[in-house]
Design an enzyme around this catalytic site. Structure first.
Site, PDB file in Angstrom:
ATOM      1  N   TYR A 143      -3.262  10.679   8.933  1.00 42.60           N
ATOM      2  CA  TYR A 143      -4.397  11.456   9.120  1.00 42.60           C
ATOM      3  C   TYR A 143      -4.039  12.688   9.856  1.00 42.60           C
ATOM      4  O   TYR A 143      -5.073  13.511  10.076  1.00 42.60           O
ATOM      5  CB  TYR A 143      -5.594  10.511   9.904  1.00 42.60           C
ATOM      6  CG  TYR A 143      -6.003   9.254   8.964  1.00 42.60           C
ATOM      7  CD1 TYR A 143      -5.478   9.361   7.617  1.00 42.60           C
ATOM      8  CD2 TYR A 143      -7.127   8.328   9.387  1.00 42.60           C
ATOM      9  CE1 TYR A 143      -6.371   8.262   6.827  1.00 42.60           C
ATOM     10  CE2 TYR A 143      -7.464   7.406   8.608  1.00 42.60           C
ATOM     11  CZ  TYR A 143      -7.247   7.416   7.402  1.00 42.60           C
ATOM     12  OH  TYR A 143      -7.841   6.485   6.515  1.00 42.60           O
ATOM     13  N   ASP A 227       0.094  -4.510   1.735  1.00 43.09           N
ATOM     14  CA  ASP A 227      -0.613  -5.147   0.726  1.00 43.09           C
ATOM     15  C   ASP A 227      -0.753  -6.619   0.710  1.00 43.09           C
ATOM     16  O   ASP A 227      -1.837  -7.323   0.054  1.00 43.09           O
ATOM     17  CB  ASP A 227       0.185  -4.753  -0.562  1.00 43.09           C
ATOM     18  CG  ASP A 227       1.831  -4.965  -0.660  1.00 43.09           C
ATOM     19  OD1 ASP A 227       2.232  -5.236   0.540  1.00 43.09           O
ATOM     20  OD2 ASP A 227       2.213  -4.614  -1.763  1.00 43.09           O
ATOM     21  N   ASP A 251      -7.578   1.383   8.804  1.00 44.80           N
ATOM     22  CA  ASP A 251      -8.842   1.827   8.180  1.00 44.80           C
ATOM     23  C   ASP A 251      -9.183   0.844   6.974  1.00 44.80           C
ATOM     24  O   ASP A 251     -10.091   0.412   6.897  1.00 44.80           O
ATOM     25  CB  ASP A 251      -8.599   3.230   7.699  1.00 44.80           C
ATOM     26  CG  ASP A 251     -10.015   3.979   7.594  1.00 44.80           C
ATOM     27  OD1 ASP A 251     -11.208   3.126   7.753  1.00 44.80           O
ATOM     28  OD2 ASP A 251      -9.860   4.952   7.380  1.00 44.80           O
TER      29      ASP A 251
END
Length: 370
Positions: A143, A227, A251
């Site tokens: 980000y 994952d 997030d």
């Protein structure tokens, strides 16, 4: 508790002002019933600031946040500002506060209240008793990494660029927060990354492993690919105690974990900075739900996540564990009584609006304090 606590309140957009109004009742109750003195100032951020000042956050607000003992934040986001430039969108307010105040560790609890076990889309025997803390790094990673942007290629097509970047120091400081929290909880940390395909993930794993061996050998440490962690949160979420991870994965995983509890409207968060030489730690507290413009102004929003964010504020900024626990117990008891806002409504319960739910929490605080 005679020292006055300086709070900056930033309600923001959408349902932010409505749910913040209910927190104001709880703050007033704490002053009246527990003798805690608050010096409260309020300002505009997000779309509310854009409408008045032309920017999502002013420098004066950032300076006020630096001067405050803690910041209580509502929500930002308003579809009417969708056409403004990327650097002027309402969400810039929260990103800038995190960056300017050095708020690097986001604490997102995912806790299932006994009365809301059936609100989860997962089976009750999977989520009953769930109590996870996700620690997300918030001022690094993809980000904020450079280079970033959108460039035009020689053939006229475009390419979007974002860069995942982490340093040893950035990883270590957020991992310390996770290990310290684990010592107060179940004493287990799961570090999450993608070391199998990302060099930044490989460094993350190495730094966390070294820190654990050096300073936290008493805490149980495990590692998991992001994952797989997403899959395990759905398959068997109670295997986790504290999860520590980077900005992007944090997030995604924290939003996934939040839905295990049944509603985004129930979950608070804290974002912490580094303790300075005076012992002060910059901190911002906010619910993880959005501004929900579709129900804004209708009195339907669930104020409990915002109220529980104030509970986290008392605990992590002021060390007032007893008062924080009082609020959490009051919320639990109100839910057990059968009151529900629309987002957590189930058959046989009594549906109420924002104000009634806030009033019920204050009434319950009176009973607990009596």
């Amino acid at each position: 508790m005679t020292a006055t606590k300086k709070l900056l309140v930033l309600p923001g957009d959408g349902i932010g002002p409505e749910v913040m109004h209910e927190v104001a009742r709880v703050v007033a109750w704490m002053s009246r019933a527990r003798g805690i003195s608050f010096d409260i100032s309020e300002d505009l951020v997000g779309g509310a600031s854009l409408a008045v000042h032309g920017v999502p956050i002013r420098e004066e607000v950032i300076q006020a946040a630096r001067a405050a003992d803690a910041v209580l934040f509502g929500s930002v986001g308003d579809p009417k500002w969708v056409s403004v430039g990327f650097d002027r969108r309402p969400e810039v307010a929260i990103l800038k506060l995190r960056q300017e105040l050095g708020l690097f560790a986001n604490l997102r609890p995912a806790k299932v209240f006994d009365a809301l076990v059936d609100a989860s889309t997962l089976k009750p025997d999977v989520v009953a008793g769930l109590d996870i803390m996700i620690v997300r790094e918030t001022v690094g990673g993809i980000y904020f990494g450079e280079p970033r942007g959108i460039e035009t290629l020689p053939d006229g097509t475009k390419r979007g660029i974002n860069t995942e970047v982490y340093t040893t120091a950035e990883i270590e400081r957020v991992a310390r927060v996770a290990f310290d929290l684990a010592r107060q909880r179940g004493n287990r940390v799961c570090s999450v990354e993608k070391c199998n395909v990302m060099e930044s993930g490989l460094l993350w794993k190495e730094v966390v492993t070294d820190l654990h061996a050096r300073d936290y050998p008493d805490v149980e440490l495990s590692h998991m690919l992001a994952d797989n962690c997403a899959m395990q949160l759905v398959r068997n979420p109670r295997q986790f105690d504290v999860i520590v991870t980077g900005n992007l994965f944090g997030d995604l995983l924290s939003d996934l974990a939040s839905m295990l509890t049944g509603s985004l409207g129930m979950l608070p968060s804290a974002t912490l900075g580094t303790v300075d030489a005076t012992g002060k730690r910059p901190a911002l507290y906010e619910p993880i739900h959005g501004s929900a413009p579709d129900i804004a102004g209708k009195g339907l929003a669930n104020p409990l996540a915002q109220i529980l964010s104030f509970s986290m504020l008392l605990r992590y900024s002021f060390g007032m564990d007893a008062e924080a626990e009082l609020i959490e117990t009051a919320v639990s008891n109100v839910l057990a009584s059968g009151l529900r806002t629309a987002d957590i409504m189930s058959p046989g319960m009594a549906q109420v609006g924002t104000a009634v739910m806030g009033e019920a929490v204050v009434r319950e605080l009176d009973k607990l304090n009596g």
